[in-house]
Design an enzyme around this catalytic site. Structure first.
Site, PDB file in Angstrom:
ATOM      1  N   ARG A 115      70.213  72.117  34.123  1.00  0.00           N
ATOM      2  CA  ARG A 115      68.862  71.629  33.814  1.00  0.00           C
ATOM      3  C   ARG A 115      68.006  72.768  33.282  1.00  0.00           C
ATOM      4  O   ARG A 115      67.117  73.288  33.941  1.00  0.00           O
ATOM      5  CB  ARG A 115      68.257  70.954  35.042  1.00  0.00           C
ATOM      6  CG  ARG A 115      69.129  69.819  35.549  1.00  0.00           C
ATOM      7  CD  ARG A 115      68.487  69.019  36.645  1.00  0.00           C
ATOM      8  NE  ARG A 115      67.590  68.004  36.103  1.00  0.00           N
ATOM      9  CZ  ARG A 115      66.886  67.168  36.847  1.00  0.00           C
ATOM     10  NH1 ARG A 115      66.967  67.238  38.163  1.00  0.00           N
ATOM     11  NH2 ARG A 115      66.093  66.265  36.298  1.00  0.00           N
ATOM     12  N   GLN A 120      66.985  69.724  27.950  1.00  0.00           N
ATOM     13  CA  GLN A 120      66.015  68.668  28.241  1.00  0.00           C
ATOM     14  C   GLN A 120      66.246  67.400  27.426  1.00  0.00           C
ATOM     15  O   GLN A 120      66.076  66.290  27.938  1.00  0.00           O
ATOM     16  CB  GLN A 120      64.596  69.185  28.015  1.00  0.00           C
ATOM     17  CG  GLN A 120      64.112  70.121  29.106  1.00  0.00           C
ATOM     18  CD  GLN A 120      62.689  70.611  28.873  1.00  0.00           C
ATOM     19  OE1 GLN A 120      62.107  70.371  27.816  1.00  0.00           O
ATOM     20  NE2 GLN A 120      62.133  71.306  29.853  1.00  0.00           N
ATOM     21  N   ASP A 123      68.955  65.364  29.198  1.00  0.00           N
ATOM     22  CA  ASP A 123      68.823  65.244  30.647  1.00  0.00           C
ATOM     23  C   ASP A 123      68.663  63.779  31.055  1.00  0.00           C
ATOM     24  O   ASP A 123      67.557  63.261  31.150  1.00  0.00           O
ATOM     25  CB  ASP A 123      67.632  66.078  31.116  1.00  0.00           C
ATOM     26  CG  ASP A 123      67.528  66.172  32.626  1.00  0.00           C
ATOM     27  OD1 ASP A 123      68.321  65.493  33.313  1.00  0.00           O
ATOM     28  OD2 ASP A 123      66.669  66.911  33.120  1.00  0.00           O
ATOM     29  N   SER A 126      66.460  63.034  34.217  1.00  0.00           N
ATOM     30  CA  SER A 126      65.008  63.000  34.013  1.00  0.00           C
ATOM     31  C   SER A 126      64.566  61.727  33.298  1.00  0.00           C
ATOM     32  O   SER A 126      63.570  61.100  33.688  1.00  0.00           O
ATOM     33  CB  SER A 126      64.553  64.228  33.213  1.00  0.00           C
ATOM     34  OG  SER A 126      64.688  65.399  33.985  1.00  0.00           O
ATOM     35  N   TYR A 221      65.676  69.953  42.213  1.00  0.00           N
ATOM     36  CA  TYR A 221      65.990  69.284  43.463  1.00  0.00           C
ATOM     37  C   TYR A 221      65.418  70.041  44.647  1.00  0.00           C
ATOM     38  O   TYR A 221      65.032  71.195  44.555  1.00  0.00           O
ATOM     39  CB  TYR A 221      67.510  69.183  43.639  1.00  0.00           C
ATOM     40  CG  TYR A 221      68.179  68.225  42.709  1.00  0.00           C
ATOM     41  CD1 TYR A 221      68.188  66.862  42.970  1.00  0.00           C
ATOM     42  CD2 TYR A 221      68.825  68.675  41.560  1.00  0.00           C
ATOM     43  CE1 TYR A 221      68.819  65.976  42.115  1.00  0.00           C
ATOM     44  CE2 TYR A 221      69.463  67.794  40.704  1.00  0.00           C
ATOM     45  CZ  TYR A 221      69.459  66.443  40.990  1.00  0.00           C
ATOM     46  OH  TYR A 221      70.083  65.568  40.146  1.00  0.00           O
TER      47      TYR A 221
END
Length: 369
Positions: A115, A120, A123, A126, A221
């Site tokens: 990540r 991005q 991802d 997300s 996380y």
């Protein structure tokens, strides 16, 4: 090269690629086969796929003749010496990883993608968590037997609902924004002090607990905390939970059971009619009463265990997921549409679980050991 798109197993409404994503691949010279009815729940018909340049096929043909097979969840068909791309949670499925190695499959699990800033656009966690956070608040508002905003009427005033959000990751931040739009008063807990400014910018109050372990390298996380911190954490959360009308919980630790943040004692202090939406249900949940895929009423508190709320918006969820997959394809395909697995690329290497009959991901190796 042939890319096969499988129909998901029962209960999953999304699809790996919508017709618009298929069109982007076919323009590169890639042949795309889509299983009959794969996009039905996401408002994409077989005719839509054919118009985009895909061929409608059976799962058996896709399994035997495709070079790359796309399936968000673990494929139910047997494959051998294929490239599989999906969200397979290998840290929780060691038997599945062993099966892949025996079948000589090269498996890319998008939930293992590093990540980083560069990742991005790929991802999937997300893009899907954003939807889950939004729908969590709408679901809670639907189940909650009172108003969310303040109302002043001739019959009297209604106080705004108090919403507690546990975890200010992508899902948590979207939940904050949605709850605030609906007029609720929002408090947020997160072990990462760095998110305080973002939380406050959305109009929520940030609950601070000192002494948290560094989570800067945990990929968004939660990380395991010291016993001393956990005691402080439980006390602060207990104070807020007792006042909360709605709790949205999102805290997960990669490869481990989700932390219990709302204890049974806290549940007993909550107001009758309160609602908890537990987005960490798939890894055990943030309450001891959470059951994945079920709604439980405990002592007047409704606890919804649902880790797939993104599936309640299958069209947009599939659109975003498909865009993530297309961006990942840019790493493993040449401009001419030919396969090129560049193992020097940290994103390609970091998301690969098995290759040539071996487990190649270090975290998965450690988890299996």
């Amino acid at each position: 090269m042939i890319v096969g798109v499988l129909k998901e197993s029962l209960g999953e409404t999304r699809v790996s690629l919508l017709p618009e994503a298929v069109s982007a691949l076919t323009k590169k010279g890639v042949t795309v086969w889509v299983e009959d009815g794969a996009g039905a729940h996401a408002a994409a018909s077989n005719a839509d796929y054919e118009k985009a340049g895909a061929s409608i096929s059976k799962s058996e043909a896709i399994a035997t003749q495709s070079d790359v097979i796309l399936s968000i969840n673990t494929p139910t068909i047997q494959t051998s010496s294929k490239i599989l791309i999906g969200v397979y949670q290998p840290l929780f499925n060691p038997a599945l990883v062993q099966q892949w190695t025996a079948q000589q499959n090269t498996v890319f699990s998008m939930d293992m993608l590093p990540r980083t800033t560069r990742a991005q656009s790929m991802d999937v966690l997300s893009s899907q968590a954003n939807i889950a956070g939004y729908k969590a608040v709408l679901l809670a508002a639907n189940l909650y037997p009172r108003y969310l905003p303040m109302f002043m009427t001739a019959a009297g005033s209604i106080a705004p609902a108090k919403v507690l959000i546990l975890g200010a990751g992508v899902a948590g931040l979207q939940a904050i924004a949605t709850a605030r739009r609906l007029g609720a008063v929002v408090e947020v807990f997160d072990t990462r002090p760095a998110v305080k400014e973002e939380v406050m910018s959305l109009g929520a109050k940030f609950i601070e607990v000192e002494g948290a372990a560094d989570a800067s390298k945990a990929g968004g996380y939660a990380v395991e905390q010291s016993e001393e911190f956990q005691q402080k954490q439980r006390q602060r959360i207990a104070e807020s939970a007792a006042k909360a009308d709605i709790i949205i919980s999102t805290a997960q630790i990669p490869g481990k059971k989700a932390p219990i943040l709302i204890t049974e004692e806290m549940l007993n202090t909550m107001r009758n009619g309160s609602v908890i939406i537990d987005l960490a249900a798939i890894s055990g949940g943030n309450t001891p009463r959470t059951k994945n895929g079920e709604t439980v009423v405990y002592n007047g508190v409704t606890i919804v265990g649902n880790s797939n709320l993104q599936g309640t918006m299958p069209s947009d969820a599939s659109k975003l997921y498909g865009k993530n997959i297309l961006n990942f394809f840019n790493l493993i395909l040449t401009k001419e549409g030919n396969l090129n697995l560049n193992w020097e690329d940290d994103l390609v290497k970091g998301s690969c679980v098995t290759h040539q009959g071996e487990v190649v991901h270090e975290r998965v190796k450690t988890a299996m050991a």
